[in-house]
Design an enzyme around this catalytic site. Structure first.
Site: not given
Length: 581
Positions: A292, A259
């Site tokens: 990401e 993330d």
């Protein structure tokens, strides 16, 4: 005193045998640390070099324990492998060998076969609830499920990005053994399992590290969630590296999605993580590493990581499908069709260009293979970060959605869908938490104020109608229903075409460029690894475009004049080797 190494003191409680467990805590700001057992025993931990405390205790799997700092504060183990209740309660010793794997020979799937289905475990009823969907997803053509973060978070309900105990699968979803059973069952159905991990911050409730290990954080480095994590420290790096290896080696996850790595102020950590994973995974095993990354660092995708979520592609498609240009979509409001063409031809849209804030973003990506980019029409963020959690099929025409879905599932990029996409689920996916007191109020108001930049929410009274993240009903309304319909049949058919005609030839594929045909319309070509040529013509505009239909059509969404590309339509052609147009 000996220096700490990975072999001597990994973080947390590690079983040495069936009756003995070693406990290790990095607490450089503590003078005294003890292990407190639920039966009332208190065992002093021995101070070691570099701020470590360590001891061995006769105790078996299931033993509940916590640490006491300086005789004053009881804290959970930051590397707890399981929590008995919540983030403030007892940690539990876990036997990593207790689960009897049924499919221990599973080696994963090659990355080019990935068709990813992102899901929220809690919304589907926990680990056992997710298992019930595995046969349906395998039959649909999905090859991997991606679980939103599992790290123990405060309360019962959360997206998972507020986790504070990264090693502990959230107790409300089931036990560690039940999670392993889910992964084992997925492998039985030929499905890989990816875990979304959060290494850029800890949640706001239940993180005690600052009380005894201030060196975990860099006060002079700021992130949206507070002080940055200090990845320059060996102890901190190992805390997260060991965590990644635990998920991949002990739980046998097939990959990790990291993330928001743009909030990790240490690119060396990311490279070390990838290197450690590649070194320690069994030879022949397929392990996927996906990022990401707001910075669009193409260089990370050249060797270390398999792919990145392509937010650029989503954002351009969303503007074309919905006409929305508020907030971050404003970066894609001008020349949107040309931006989509750049995405299809080169991967990233922002490759060093300036954003609306005047900052340059991204690196050149045209040299990367199409499989280095994960494409999606929506995900948990793009639905859940809407005020009312509307899904894409509620925002655009059915014909346009069908055309965009064709691009998603038949382009050489790696496709990802969010739970419910395949049935056009009517339920929203809302932002939900389970905080209490002042924190609950802060989250509620912060959530509503996030939308102040959106024209539809300039009125404070309208913002008050945004669902309260902490209400149980907000979570309950976010559980999707799954009833097969025409859209499901479209998914099933397109994924069958993908697996039969495209996936076998993805290795070695290269993009040959994309051109703008008209406002909202593009054509793109890729040479597949076997020398065949894939062409996708897409028109998300409301008027027909002069563009002759190619031969060797594999699929088209709307029959129309063969000289024209119909409004809200897509055509896909696959030219055999030697028969290129």
């Amino acid at each position: 005193m000996p220096s700490r190494t990975l072999e001597t003191w990994p973080h947390g409680a590690i079983m040495l045998d069936a009756q003995h467990t070693r406990f290790a805590l990095w607490a450089p700001d503590a003078f005294y640390v003890s292990v407190e057992l639920e039966d009332g025993k208190s065992i002093a931990m021995l101070p070691q070099a570099e701020g470590w405390f360590e001891t061995e205790i006769r105790c078996a799997a299931g033993t509940r324990y916590r640490y006491n700092i300086d005789g004053e504060t009881d804290v959970p183990d930051p590397a707890s492998r399981a929590q008995a209740t919540d983030v403030h309660g007892w940690s539990q010793v876990v036997d990593p060998l207790a689960y009897p794997w049924r499919h221990s020979q599973w080696q994963g799937r090659p990355w080019h076969e990935a068709v990813i289905y992102e899901l929220h475990v809690g919304a589907l009823g926990g680990y056992a609830g997710v298992e019930k969907h595995l046969p349906r997803l395998a039959e649909l053509g999905v090859t991997a499920i991606e679980l939103m973060p599992l790290a123990q978070f405060p309360g019962e309900r959360n997206w998972g990005y507020d986790g504070v105990l990264p090693y502990a699968p959230h107790s409300a979803y089931g036990s560690p053994e039940q999670l392993k059973h889910l992964i084992d069952s997925a492998h039985e159905h030929g499905l890989a399992v990816i875990l979304d991990v959060v290494y850029n911050h800890f949640g706001p409730d239940g993180n005690y590290l600052g009380q005894y290990a201030k060196g975990f954080f860099q006060e002079d480095v700021h992130t949206p969630w507070g002080a940055g994590i200090d990845f320059d420290r060996r102890e901190v790096r190992d805390f997260f590296l060991d965590n990644a290896l635990m998920w991949l080696l002990e739980y046998r996850f097939d990959g990790l999605r990291l993330d928001a790595v743009h909030a990790i102020d240490n690119p060396g950590f990311l490279k070390e993580l990838a290197q450690r994973v590649r070194q320690q995974a069994d030879i022949g095993r397929h392990v996927w590493l996906v990022l990401e990354n707001e910075f669009n660092q193409a260089s990370l995708l050249e060797h270390e990581f398999d792919a990145q979520w392509n937010d650029d592609g989503h954002n351009a498609l969303h503007v074309l499908l919905t006409g929305e240009t508020d907030a971050y979509y404003s970066d894609f409001a001008s020349d949107t069709t040309a931006k989509l063409a750049r995405c299809l031809g080169e991967g990233f849209i922002y490759q060093g260009q300036a954003t609306r804030h005047g900052h340059t973003r991204g690196e050149p990506s045209g040299h990367l293979p199409p499989s280095a980019f994960v494409l999606f029409l929506q995900n948990h963020d793009q639905i859940g970060n809407r005020a009312f959690g509307e899904r894409l099929h509620q925002l655009c025409s059915p014909e346009a959605l069908k055309a965009a879905t064709t691009l998603l599932l038949l382009s050489p990029m790696i496709p990802m869908m969010f739970m419910g996409d395949e049935t056009n689920a009517s339920e929203p996916f809302l932002f939900f938490t389970d905080h209490h007191g002042e924190l609950a109020e802060a989250v509620r108001e912060g959530r509503r104020n996030e939308f102040a930049d959106f024209a539809a929410f300039h009125d404070p009274e309208r913002r008050k109608r945004i669902p309260d993240p902490n209400a149980a009903s907000t979570f309950e309304h976010s559980a999707p229903s799954f009833t097969d319909n025409d859209h499901t049949a479209l998914y099933r058919h397109l994924l069958h075409l993908r697996h039969q005609h495209i996936v076998p030839h993805l290795p070695g594929s290269v993009a040959l460029g994309a051109q703008v045909l008209a406002d909202g319309a593009v054509t793109a070509r890729w040479r597949l690894g076997n020398g065949s040529l894939l062409q996708i013509d897409l028109n998300l505009g409301a008027t027909p475009v002069t563009h002759p239909a190619p031969s060797h059509l594999l699929f088209e969404t709307r029959a129309h004049d063969p000289a024209l590309l119909a409004p809200f339509s897509a055509r896909v052609a696959l030219f055999p080797v030697g028969e290129h147009p």
